[in-house]
Design an enzyme around this catalytic site. Sequence first.
Site, short mmCIF file in Angstrom:
data_model
loop_
_atom_site.label_atom_id
_atom_site.label_comp_id
_atom_site.label_asym_id
_atom_site.label_seq_id
_atom_site.Cartn_x
_atom_site.Cartn_y
_atom_site.Cartn_z
N ARG A 74 31.28 45.93 12.57
CA ARG A 74 32.20 45.07 13.33
C ARG A 74 33.05 44.21 12.39
O ARG A 74 34.23 43.97 12.65
CB ARG A 74 31.40 44.20 14.30
N PHE B 146 31.90 37.60 31.66
CA PHE B 146 32.56 38.79 31.14
C PHE B 146 31.98 40.10 31.70
O PHE B 146 32.43 41.18 31.32
CB PHE B 146 32.50 38.82 29.60
N LYS C 43 31.20 52.91 21.40
CA LYS C 43 31.89 52.56 22.64
C LYS C 43 33.25 53.28 22.73
O LYS C 43 33.73 53.84 21.72
CB LYS C 43 32.04 51.04 22.71
N HIS D 193 27.20 49.48 20.32
CA HIS D 193 26.06 48.83 20.97
C HIS D 193 24.79 49.28 20.28
O HIS D 193 24.65 50.45 19.92
CB HIS D 193 25.99 49.24 22.45
N GLU E 281 16.59 51.65 27.55
CA GLU E 281 17.95 52.18 27.38
C GLU E 281 17.92 53.67 26.99
O GLU E 281 18.74 54.45 27.48
CB GLU E 281 18.70 51.37 26.32
#
Length: 150
Positions: free
Chosen positions: A102, A57, A9, A115, A126
């Site tokens: 993470r 969100f 990201k 992601h 995707e």
Amino acid sequence: MERILVLLKPDAVQRGVCGEIIGRLEKRGLKLIAMKMLIMDRDLARKHYAAHVDKAFFEGLIDFITSGPLVALVAEGRNAIESVRSTMGATDPLHASPGTIRGDYAQSVGQNLIHGSDSQKAAEAEINLFFSTKEIMDYQREMDKWVIES
Ligand code: IDP
Ligand code: MG
């Protein structure tokens, strides 16, 4: 072999940790079969995150994911989805185990670096959003016999 779409990201690009993250996936034994850098437009972002359209969100997520360049890649391997997602760690970095991407590098659920598609169906959809068939490489890797038990 199973495939997964991975996005590094915009926070991963800004923080200069793309190499580290890609290195972790490679060392886990995943095979990279497509990769590019792009800035997502809002239309692509809305399609990619369509499952979250009703979440509070959602708009913030679209603002964030379109805020700058990111790296999109396709990784392949036996159980690639579970391998990548366990290497990513939990969605909220506070609950991600140390040793995960993470858990080691992120603090905020909205800036959690990576992601990864969560099912084979999502992965196929995707991958098609980001890559054409000819952008996906078909090649043999000699080391695979040392990674994937026959
Ligand atoms: P995942 O990325 O671990 O698969 P999802 O539940 O699919 O997590 O959520 C997609 C993305 O939306 C997350 O990676 C995160 O950036 C963002 N997100 C999820 N839950 C929240 C939240 O409660 N607040 C803000 N952003 C969130
Ligand atoms: Mg998800």
